[in-house]
Design a protein around this motif. Structure first.
Motif, PDB file in Angstrom:
ATOM      1  N   THR A 109     -46.760   7.560  -0.563  1.00 30.90           N
ATOM      2  CA  THR A 109     -46.235   7.457  -1.929  1.00 30.90           C
ATOM      3  C   THR A 109     -45.948   6.007  -2.281  1.00 30.90           C
ATOM      4  O   THR A 109     -45.634   5.193  -1.407  1.00 30.90           O
ATOM      5  N   PRO A 117     -40.777   2.860  -4.170  1.00 34.03           N
ATOM      6  CA  PRO A 117     -39.837   3.069  -5.276  1.00 34.03           C
ATOM      7  C   PRO A 117     -39.120   1.775  -5.631  1.00 34.03           C
ATOM      8  O   PRO A 117     -39.065   0.838  -4.822  1.00 34.03           O
ATOM      9  N   SER A 126     -33.734   2.232  -3.463  1.00 32.69           N
ATOM     10  CA  SER A 126     -33.385   3.108  -2.348  1.00 32.69           C
ATOM     11  C   SER A 126     -31.877   3.338  -2.403  1.00 32.69           C
ATOM     12  O   SER A 126     -31.102   2.389  -2.285  1.00 32.69           O
ATOM     13  N   GLU A 169     -35.781   6.568  -4.264  1.00 30.97           N
ATOM     14  CA  GLU A 169     -35.708   7.497  -3.147  1.00 30.97           C
ATOM     15  C   GLU A 169     -34.243   7.605  -2.749  1.00 30.97           C
ATOM     16  O   GLU A 169     -33.467   6.661  -2.914  1.00 30.97           O
ATOM     17  N   HIS A 170     -33.865   8.760  -2.267  1.00 33.79           N
ATOM     18  CA  HIS A 170     -32.490   8.971  -1.811  1.00 33.79           C
ATOM     19  C   HIS A 170     -32.539   9.310  -0.331  1.00 33.79           C
ATOM     20  O   HIS A 170     -33.149  10.299   0.080  1.00 33.79           O
ATOM     21  N   ARG A 173     -37.194  13.755  -3.838  1.00 37.52           N
ATOM     22  CA  ARG A 173     -36.951  12.345  -3.524  1.00 37.52           C
ATOM     23  C   ARG A 173     -35.930  12.164  -2.408  1.00 37.52           C
ATOM     24  O   ARG A 173     -35.663  11.046  -1.980  1.00 37.52           O
ATOM     25  N   VAL A 189     -34.607  12.274   1.331  1.00 36.43           N
ATOM     26  CA  VAL A 189     -35.042  12.206   2.726  1.00 36.43           C
ATOM     27  C   VAL A 189     -33.797  12.278   3.595  1.00 36.43           C
ATOM     28  O   VAL A 189     -32.826  11.549   3.359  1.00 36.43           O
TER      29      VAL A 189
END
Length: 249
Positions: A2, A5, A8, A36-37, A59, A61
């Motif tokens: 992907t 982003p 983060s 992303e989280h 999103r 992880v």
């Protein structure tokens, strides 16, 4: 793979079933979606992970394993992060509004190295207690933090390429040392003040529970970065400031 982003968002958890849900939901509900989280969990024995998965989206992880404490987990989060900027939003803390990340993106559009904002304190029921007793400076310089931690760690976003690892010699105030080192890696005109409240900080964290030990560490950190003489002089002012708050309440 992907695309990278822009942001983060890193959340550190350990047995945080009572607090992680509101944090993950706050991130999921942001109107700005280029992020992303990452949850770095210390092998929780409660249902922290299940609650986080239920509250999150694609999103999110999650990485869960034993660690050496809060700042070791934060270093793991930095190692996992792919975003251009990183921000730590720990369990119980939330964005102030669904537009908060959108506001941070405006700072990113200015090519800032550091993007920062103000914070309000909330209780476990999410009631606003009030603002922090310290406010974010209009202009951020290295000397700003000789007056204390003027920016709440959760409201401090930094370009990932500039972010150092946390110093694990500090158990309670490594975030203060880390923030100063981030500031030392840039210049004032590359630091963007959003001049708005963007973070709700749960006033029941590790530092609050270990207040005296945290203050001792912060004193040592200030001596390291600003010298003993200035640090002692500043603490005379801190005592006066604390007394003024006490008598005004």
């Amino acid at each position: 793979m992907t695309p990278q982003p822009l942001f983060s968002i890193i959340t550190v958890t350990y047995n945080a079933a009572d607090t992680v849900g509101v944090t993950v939901e706050s991130v999921r509900n942001q109107t700005f979606g280029d992020f992303e989280h990452i949850i770095v969990d210390g092998a929780s024995s409660d249902n922290t992970i299940q609650i986080a998965r239920t509250a999150g989206d694609r999103r999110l992880v999650i990485h869960s394993e034993s660690d050496k404490g809060l700042y070791d987990a934060m270093n793991k989060g930095l190692g996992m992060a792919r975003g251009q900027y990183v921000l730590f939003l720990n369990a119980g803390d939330t964005f102030h509004s669904p537009q908060s990340l959108e506001h941070y993106s405006e700072g990113a559009q200015r090519d800032a190295d550091i993007i920062y904002a103000d914070t309000v304190l909330v209780d476990a029921e999410r009631n606003v207690i009030g603002p922090r007793h310290l406010s974010a400076p209009k202009v951020l310089t290295r000397s700003s933090f000789s007056h204390g931690m003027l920016i709440c760690h959760q409201a401090f976003m930094v370009r990932r390429s500039l972010a150092p690892k946390y110093n694990l010699d500090y158990r309670f105030s490594a975030d203060y040392d880390w923030t100063i080192r981030c500031i030392e890696r840039t210049i004032p005109r590359k630091c963007h003040n959003l001049d708005s409240i963007e973070i709700d900080y749960l006033s029941e964290g590790l530092t609050t529970a270990n207040h005296r030990a945290s203050l001792r560490e912060r004193f040592n950190i200030m001596c390291r970065h600003y010298g003993t003489s200035l640090t002692v002089w500043r603490h005379v002012g801190f005592l006066g400031r604390a007394a003024s708050r006490k008598f005004s309440n």
